[in-house]
Motif scaffolding. Structure first.
Motif, mmCIF file in Angstrom:
data_model
loop_
_atom_site.group_PDB
_atom_site.id
_atom_site.type_symbol
_atom_site.label_atom_id
_atom_site.label_comp_id
_atom_site.label_asym_id
_atom_site.label_seq_id
_atom_site.Cartn_x
_atom_site.Cartn_y
_atom_site.Cartn_z
ATOM 1 N N ASN A 175 0.847 -1.186 0.000
ATOM 2 C CA ASN A 175 0.000 0.000 0.000
ATOM 3 C C ASN A 175 0.886 1.240 0.000
ATOM 4 O OD1 ASN A 175 -1.970 1.940 0.308
ATOM 5 N ND2 ASN A 175 -2.987 0.949 2.037
ATOM 6 N N ARG A 176 1.155 1.759 -1.183
ATOM 7 C CA ARG A 176 2.014 2.915 -1.404
ATOM 8 C C ARG A 176 3.429 2.689 -0.841
ATOM 9 N NH1 ARG A 176 -0.850 4.110 -4.933
ATOM 10 N NH2 ARG A 176 -1.891 6.090 -5.361
ATOM 11 N N THR A 194 3.585 3.643 3.111
ATOM 12 C CA THR A 194 3.179 4.935 3.642
ATOM 13 C C THR A 194 1.697 4.987 3.982
ATOM 14 O OG1 THR A 194 4.966 6.104 2.528
ATOM 15 C CG2 THR A 194 3.032 7.402 3.131
ATOM 16 N N ASN A 195 0.844 4.563 3.077
ATOM 17 C CA ASN A 195 -0.595 4.666 3.324
ATOM 18 C C ASN A 195 -1.110 3.662 4.346
ATOM 19 O OD1 ASN A 195 -0.669 6.735 1.519
ATOM 20 N ND2 ASN A 195 -2.103 5.780 0.096
ATOM 21 N N HIS A 197 0.789 2.970 7.028
ATOM 22 C CA HIS A 197 1.429 3.413 8.285
ATOM 23 C C HIS A 197 2.179 2.245 8.945
ATOM 24 C CE1 HIS A 197 -1.233 6.862 7.739
ATOM 25 N NE2 HIS A 197 -2.230 6.008 7.663
ATOM 26 N N PHE A 224 2.078 8.275 8.289
ATOM 27 C CA PHE A 224 2.632 8.450 6.956
ATOM 28 C C PHE A 224 4.165 8.425 6.960
ATOM 29 C CE2 PHE A 224 -1.627 10.317 6.603
ATOM 30 C CZ PHE A 224 -2.105 9.638 5.488
#
Length: 351
Positions: A175-176, A194-195, A197, A224
């Motif tokens: 996820n990112r 990042t998205n 966490h 983030f």
């Protein structure tokens, strides 16, 4: 003795911006001209006693031009042939004393900068001719490199000698993914999501072993996160971006300390980006909004900073990635100046 001497000589950064301004600029800063960024307190230039400027790519022109160790030639190793100039470098890794690998987010390609060779070469991949969101790169054994593409949610393996590009694990769901680092102590690959966490810890084949963290403000929690660095002992350093702090972890993934907060003075963060450590264990963080690199010891105590806004030697415009090699050469992706700057840590005394 402090690595950088008497810290009483360091003046506080000037400026009076409010916290709400930092949060607003966090979102819109890439679209601004960065004219209101914060000047550094004790700016290192090429003759600074501790951090010397040794060169850049591409070379400076005009009155600033002089022979340096940082000039070189760029190979467009992967991407569109017409994209032959670095425009927006965001991350890099030094594979040797004269070879750098650079992610250029502006062109969506990967460059190789070679200081001793004048030819330009390139190769393409039929499936991927450019990337929308290159973020981070690291070196792994076998003369290979890994890099993240946050838009595609993938990690890629680049093998320059064989001129091949593959996905690390095409079944891996991320996820990112942004920051990526390889641990010499465990052989694991750590990827910042990042998205989500959190940190995804992978084996050498890209198989997910475990995840670390969730959204929050406590130890081992993130808001983030972005960049990551792993030193030779396996200690992990993570830029917990929207918590405006640095978190440290053991090689097993246990919290090992944290420092930092939002603010407008030395030792505080506005838009922390790249992170690296030198041979003394000191921690370097590039702050894009301050246009500077801040240096801390292992306890999180501010030691020194170098760089201010500008286009000359030792000046930055929204720097992003940072890499430090085994000889304490410091490479900074000076993103909006469209260049890589190279420095050297001259300190040789006792800590």
């Amino acid at each position: 003795m402090d690595l950088f001497g008497n810290t009483s000589k360091i003046r506080r950064l000037q400026g009076t911006r409010r916290i709400i301004l930092f949060l607003a600029l966090w979102c819109i800063a890439p679209f601004l001209s960065a004219q209101d960024t914060l000047p550094a307190s004790k700016t290192a230039r090429y003759n600074d006693p501790y951090i010397t400027w040794t060169g850049q790519y591409p070379a400076l022109t005009g009155k600033h031009n002089r022979k340096t160790t940082g000039t070189g030639f760029a190979d467009l190793v992967f991407g569109k042939e017409e994209s032959a100039q670095i425009t927006k470098p965001v991350a890099l890794v030094a594979r040797s004393a004269d070879t750098l690998w650079v992610l250029d987010q502006g062109n969506g390609v990967i460059f190789r900068i070679r200081q001793k060779k004048s030819e330009i070469t390139h190769f393409r991949n039929k499936q991927y001719k450019s990337f929308a969101s290159l973020v981070s790169i690291c070196s792994i054994p076998g003369n290979r490199m890994l890099f993240t593409e946050s838009y595609l949610n993938k990690v890629f393996v680049l093998t320059p000698g064989q001129k091949t590009l593959t996905e690390l694990n095409d079944s891996l769901a991320l996820n990112r993914p942004t920051g990526i680092a390889w641990s010499p102590a465990t052989g694991e690959i750590w990827v910042v999501e990042t998205n989500a966490h959190r940190i995804a810890v992978l084996d050498a084949s890209g198989k997910l072993l475990r995840t670390i963290g969730q959204r929050g403000t406590g130890p081992g929690e993130f808001n983030f996160p972005t960049s990551i660095w792993i030193d030779n002992s396996g200690k992990v350093y993570v830029v917990d971006a929207m918590n405006f702090r640095i978190q440290m972890f053991t090689k097993e993934g246990q919290p090992a300390g944290m420092f930092g907060k939002i603010g407008d003075a030395t030792g505080y963060f506005a838009r922390p980006k790249g992170i690296a450590t030198d041979s003394h264990g000191n921690i370097y963080i590039a702050d894009a909004l301050f246009n500077t690199v801040q240096i801390f010891d292992q306890s999180g105590r501010f030691l020194y900073n170098f760089g201010t806004q500008g286009q000359g030697e030792g000046e930055f415009w929204m720097p992003a990635g940072i890499y430090i090699d085994g000889h304490d050469n410091i490479y900074v992706a000076d993103t909006y100046n469209s260049r890589i700057q190279i420095f050297h840590n001259n300190y040789g005394g006792e800590q």
